[in-house]
Write a protein that holds these residues in place. Sequence first.
Motif, PDB file in Angstrom:
ATOM      1  N   HIS A 127       0.833  -1.192   0.000  1.00  0.00           N
ATOM      2  CA  HIS A 127       0.000   0.000   0.000  1.00  0.00           C
ATOM      3  C   HIS A 127       0.875   1.251   0.000  1.00  0.00           C
ATOM      4  O   HIS A 127       0.954   1.976   1.007  1.00  0.00           O
TER       5      HIS A 127
ATOM      6  N   GLU B 136      -0.280  -2.582   9.708  1.00  0.00           N
ATOM      7  CA  GLU B 136      -1.707  -2.909   9.650  1.00  0.00           C
ATOM      8  C   GLU B 136      -2.046  -4.284  10.205  1.00  0.00           C
ATOM      9  O   GLU B 136      -3.212  -4.601  10.362  1.00  0.00           O
TER      10      GLU B 136
ATOM     11  N   HIS C 218       4.669  -4.425   2.431  1.00  0.00           N
ATOM     12  CA  HIS C 218       4.893  -5.771   2.927  1.00  0.00           C
ATOM     13  C   HIS C 218       6.279  -6.147   2.411  1.00  0.00           C
ATOM     14  O   HIS C 218       6.442  -6.555   1.255  1.00  0.00           O
TER      15      HIS C 218
HETATM   16 ZN    ZN Z   1      -1.672  -5.351   3.284  1.00  0.00          ZN
END
Ligand code: ZN
Length: 478
Positions: A385, A431, A392
């Motif tokens: 993102h 997240e 990631h």
């Molecule tokens: Zn993610």
Amino acid sequence: MRDATDSVEFVSQLRELLGPDSLRTGPDDLAPLLADHRQLFRGRAAALALPDSTAEVSRLLAFCNTHRISVVPQGGNTGYCGGATPDESGTALLLSLRRMRRIRAVNADDFALVADAGCTLAEVQVAAEGADRYFPLSLGSEGSCQIGGNLATNAGGTAVLRYGMMRDLTLGIEAVLADGSVISQLAPLRKDNTGYDLRQLLIGSEGTLGIITAACLKLFPAVRARATAWISVASADQALSLLALLRERSADRLVTCELVPQAALNLVLQHIPAARDPGTAAAPWYLLVELASSGEDDMDGLLQAALAQALERDLVLDAALARNGAQREDFWRLRESVPAAQRVAGASLKHDISVPVARIPEFIRRGSALVEQHVPEGFLVAYGHIGDGNLHFNVNQRPGADSAAFLAREAPLKRAVHDLVASMGGSFSAEHGIGQLKVAELERYAQPAELAAMRAIKHALDPNGILNPGKVLRSTPP
Ligand code: ZN
Ligand code: FAD
Ligand code: 2HG
């Protein structure tokens, strides 16, 4: 529960308290719930509780609190940090709200919906669509993750850039505290400054402060027009400049901006049978971008104009606009299948990091050097993102490399990557939360005053430590 003898006694009392439908002890019921999605943790449990109402959750927790029985809530079990997996003692009670799956109310005029916490995210999206509204949280796991799990982890996903994370999308929650008392704040209020915000305290608490039983969620006007593109870019710096240009040129109608490296695209094309080559020029990096509007605007035209300007400025190498729904799905599949492709490809080392958006290219440069230095058996698969500064930052094992040698790199690499993140003002868990995977990381990187406040809050709300012990904070012996 102190031991197995206690378990048998308490389980039979609980069965009387809740009724036979709400308590299961059979291995077929329990076995699928005892390991986490990534298979990093495996535990045991005395029983599975399946309450069908908030009142039942309340009775259950009051009982467990009195008898010091640990309760481990589990939603769709798609979490990444082992937060829903019990420990190995076999004395905890697993708690699932999968029987609490009602959409309690949809109010189009309030742009709000009230759902039981056991609803899946996809069910909530569909309920919103039924009222010509839109619920924007969007995750690859949306078919199985539950609203309770989304709230407990403060889930992010692929529309955060425009709509925010789960906590930004929540107007109110209903939750049962450790002693069985119920907090119910389900009114669709946009403004409510009455004391401490308990709703926000419970969101992101990963089942350690209370069991979330329902939520009032924010809805938005239905999406009427969207444009989606798969774009080849030469560098992360260019991806970042393109992100800024798209935000400026689209009057902030950019909902999604996801970064995918060539290594991830290769894995998806190799391991996901339904994946199709996007057909744009090969490049080190790709972006999946999507603009959306609730008006009848010409989103394709807007995206094309922005991309033409980006081409003039040498920010893109090539781009393909989705011509129809099927092609849009093809582009999305390429991004959303990366975790599955990584899994099929073999072992991976994962880091869910964020840094200020503008520092993403610098992070990638410095982080890549760390991967080269620490993991000769692996290759970098850094995606995610970018619009939220969240990557990631994952590493997959090279084909044919020695598994044990690869896995032995985990600890030193994690330390190096997380230290880099900290030095750049970022987060080691953007997240996915803490669960049991990152308890030591929280202890290392949180400020002492933050940790002390978290421990004080935990002790105040759950003095007997029955709620999801050992998750987020190390459990202290009673
Ligand atoms: Zn993610
Ligand atoms: P679980 O995994 O069951 O539980 C997670 C935590 O919440 C545990 O600590 C559990 O004890 C607690 N919990 C569950 N229900 C309750 C409740 N009712 N009350 C109190 N505590 C509760 N995450 C993202 O943020 N962004 C992504 O883009 C994303 N993509 C994903 C893609 C895939 C393919 C997969 C498998 C996972 C992805 N995830 C993502 C991670 C995961 O889906 C989210 O963290 C999700 O919010 C977890 O929901 P769940 O219902 O599965 O919770
Ligand atoms: C995603 O964005 C998920 O696809 C999973 O958060 C990330 O597997 C991962 O590392």
